[in-house]
Design an enzyme around this catalytic site. Structure first.
Site, mmCIF file in Angstrom:
data_model
loop_
_atom_site.group_PDB
_atom_site.id
_atom_site.type_symbol
_atom_site.label_atom_id
_atom_site.label_comp_id
_atom_site.label_asym_id
_atom_site.label_seq_id
_atom_site.Cartn_x
_atom_site.Cartn_y
_atom_site.Cartn_z
ATOM 1 N N VAL A 4 0.824 -1.204 0.000
ATOM 2 C CA VAL A 4 0.000 0.000 0.000
ATOM 3 C C VAL A 4 0.860 1.256 0.000
ATOM 4 O O VAL A 4 1.918 1.298 0.625
ATOM 5 C CB VAL A 4 -0.904 0.033 1.244
ATOM 6 N N HIS A 5 0.386 2.213 -0.720
ATOM 7 C CA HIS A 5 1.111 3.476 -0.872
ATOM 8 C C HIS A 5 0.951 4.315 0.403
ATOM 9 O O HIS A 5 0.087 5.179 0.500
ATOM 10 C CB HIS A 5 0.500 4.206 -2.072
ATOM 11 N N HIS A 6 1.731 3.993 1.387
ATOM 12 C CA HIS A 6 1.608 4.647 2.684
ATOM 13 C C HIS A 6 3.011 4.780 3.265
ATOM 14 O O HIS A 6 3.700 3.790 3.452
ATOM 15 C CB HIS A 6 0.719 3.785 3.587
#
Ligand SMILES: *[C@@H]1O[C@H](CO)[C@@H](O)[C@H](O)[C@H]1NC(C)=O
Ligand SMILES: *[C@@H]1O[C@H](CO)[C@@H](O)[C@H](O)[C@H]1NC(C)=O
Ligand SMILES: *[C@@H]1O[C@H](CO)[C@@H](O)[C@H](O)[C@H]1NC(C)=O
Length: 507
Positions: free
Chosen positions: A343-345
């Site tokens: 996830v883009h986090h």
């Protein structure tokens, strides 16, 4: 206004990112619990003793220090480190509305938070705990009004006060006090918050504030039963567009449909009184919206079934998201056995501060962590990934291309441009890019009337003002002069090749 100052403390923006949307499932305990864990992962400030997301640490402990106010605390926007934008206040309103209408079980968990779909500076990839990006704080006041943001926040607080009323009446009362103050401020000092907040606000551009004022007054009426709020929405029905527009959209930027539907309920409950005639006009617009939405849903559903695809409407939605889909995967991070792991986090993609104690710098984050093929070291429970698309694919991917910023502009020009691509995604066959252009002042000489020419711009642009001439833009009024050595930036999003930016003229 002293008390309201503390509320404005929530409007802290810095800069950052996530390419995910977040959703909530009101029906299933575990999924809901995961969703609420997401908020814990987003906490800013000193973490409480009962923090369950252990990979996070304290952060943003000096927020507001420079501005001499205490702005520590709150929630980061998403995978980034911005606190409290317009979409987030809207999310709180919607979460509260869901809780008021459907969610007793949700409130039993006794938690409430903010979500958002923020987007902004990709320059740094680092943990909140290591933040080195400037913690610029923006404040609304009488000279810098923001009726949209203050109005939405008033609506959020009024709705939350209703949602909390059965559980904590003193908290509910406090929310209502602030909701009233904020509404008063939003109404008395009119303006768009994007006109008050500098260059950095690019992504929260709201198209108007009349809908937020009506929305806030409507929620305040619902929360207080004070007729003056009902009178407000009736008196301003036409001038603020409440009964004039048949909108086709309900979103963080446009709340007319929500206003119309809430006011229809007032009428249906027999509480219209002297205001019945105008409320009927609101209801007519609600009918129009609901019937066109229903029509669109029906048509879309036909298209999808013709294409043997799935319509994810509210009831079926939850099961689809939780794993009843051809990929048998949960789109909520941390739920079930099979869920997105890239996830883009920022926080999730870099080793936790509790295992990797050394600072991960801005650029090091990109080099060492952002491009790693391995799964994220931390699970951001409850994050819902962007997508899935019609083939059930989703965005489980953070390594987006990122081009280095290279300066360009002819010698002798007073400014220099740095262009970088900060994000990209694909819709159908077209690749879209988010381009960020930073304008840097190289000259010491006074310059006025700087005009930029932007050619081959096919998408949307934020952060510059258009002029009467085609393709010619100027700095927004509130910037006027870029200090020597300093910079400001604008952003545009488009598919295909980048636009050409040059200096058109200056004095
Ligand atoms: C109710 O809210 C207040 C803040 O207004 C808080 O101090 C208190 O702990 C809350 N009570 C409960 C039972 O959660
Ligand atoms: C650059 O800075 C100088 C010195 O403050 C100022 O006079 C000039 O107008 C600035 N240029 C731009 C483009 O803002
Ligand atoms: C860019 O714009 C110019 C005119 O402003 C035009 O002649 C040219 O064809 C455009 N290029 C592309 C790739 O669209």
């Amino acid at each position: 206004m002293v008390n309201s100052r503390r509320v404005f403390a929530a409007f802290v923006l810095a800069l950052t990112i996530i390419d995910a949307a977040f959703g909530f499932n009101f029906n299933y305990g575990d999924a809901l619990d995961k969703s609420l864990l997401f908020f814990e992962a987003q906490r800013s400030g000193k973490l409480p003793g009962n923090q369950r997301v252990k990979w996070r640490g304290d952060s943003g402990l000096t927020d507001g220090y420079q501005q001499k106010v205490n702005l520590v605390g709150g929630y980061y926007d998403a995978g980034d480190h911005v606190k409290f934008g317009l979409p987030m206040a809207y999310s709180v309103t919607m979460l509260s509305w869901g809780a008021i209408e459907y969610g007793k079980s949700m409130m039993d968990l006794n938690q409430m938070g903010h979500v958002g779909d923020g987007d902004s500076d990709h320059y740094c990839w680092e943990r909140a705990e290591d933040m080195t990006t400037p913690r610029t704080a923006y404040k609304l006041d009488t000279e810098h009004p923001g009726s949209d943001l203050a109005g939405e926040t008033a609506a959020a607080m009024a709705a939350a006060s209703l949602a909390f009323r059965p559980y904590n009446s003193s908290y509910s009362d406090l929310l209502l006090v602030h909701a009233k103050q904020l509404f008063w401020f939003a109404d008395r000092f009119r303006g768009l918050f994007t006109d008050s907040i500098l260059c950095a606000k690019e992504f929260y551009t709201s198209s108007g504030y009349s809908d937020e004022l009506l929305w806030a007054a409507t929620w305040l009426y619902r929360a207080t039963k004070d007729e003056s709020y009902l009178k407000y929405v009736v008196d301003n029905a036409a001038t603020m567009g409440g009964t004039g527009w048949a909108v086709k959209e309900f979103s963080w930027d446009n709340k007319y449909a929500g206003v119309q539907i809430l006011l229809s309920k007032v009428l249906m409950d027999g509480n219209g009184g002297a205001y019945t005639a105008t409320l009927k006009q609101y209801q007519a617009k609600a009918d129009y919206f609901a019937s066109s939405a229903a029509f669109l849903l029906a048509v879309y559903s036909d298209y999808l079934s013709a294409a043997k695809s799935v319509l994810t409407c509210p009831d079926g939605n939850a099961d689809y998201i939780l794993g009843k889909n051809p990929k048998s995967m949960s789109y909520i991070v941390g739920y079930g056995q099979n869920y997105p792991i890239h996830v883009h986090h920022r926080g999730a993609s870099i080793a936790s501060i509790s295992t990797l104690h050394s600072v991960v710098g801005c650029v090091q984050g990109f080099d060492a962590w952002y491009h790693r093929p391995e799964a994220n070291p931390n699970i951001v429970h409850g994050g819902l990934v962007g997508g899935p698309d019609k083939n059930d694919n989703f965005d489980d991917d953070h390594p987006h291309p990122k081009t280095a910023a290279k300066p360009y502009e002819k010698p002798g020009m007073p400014v220099e441009f740095f262009h970088s691509i900060t994000d990209s995604w694909t819709v159908g066959r077209i690749a879209y890019y988010r381009h960020k252009v930073t304008i840097k002042n190289k000259s010491e000489k006074p310059i006025t009337d700087l005009k930029l020419a932007i050619e081959n711009l096919s998408g949307s642009l934020w952060g510059l003002s258009p002029t009467q001439n085609k393709n010619i833009y100027e700095l927004p009024e509130w910037i006027k002069v870029i200090k020597p050595g300093s910079e400001c930036s604008f952003v545009y999003v488009q598919g295909g090749p980048q636009a050409k930016v040059s200096v058109q003229s200056y004095h």
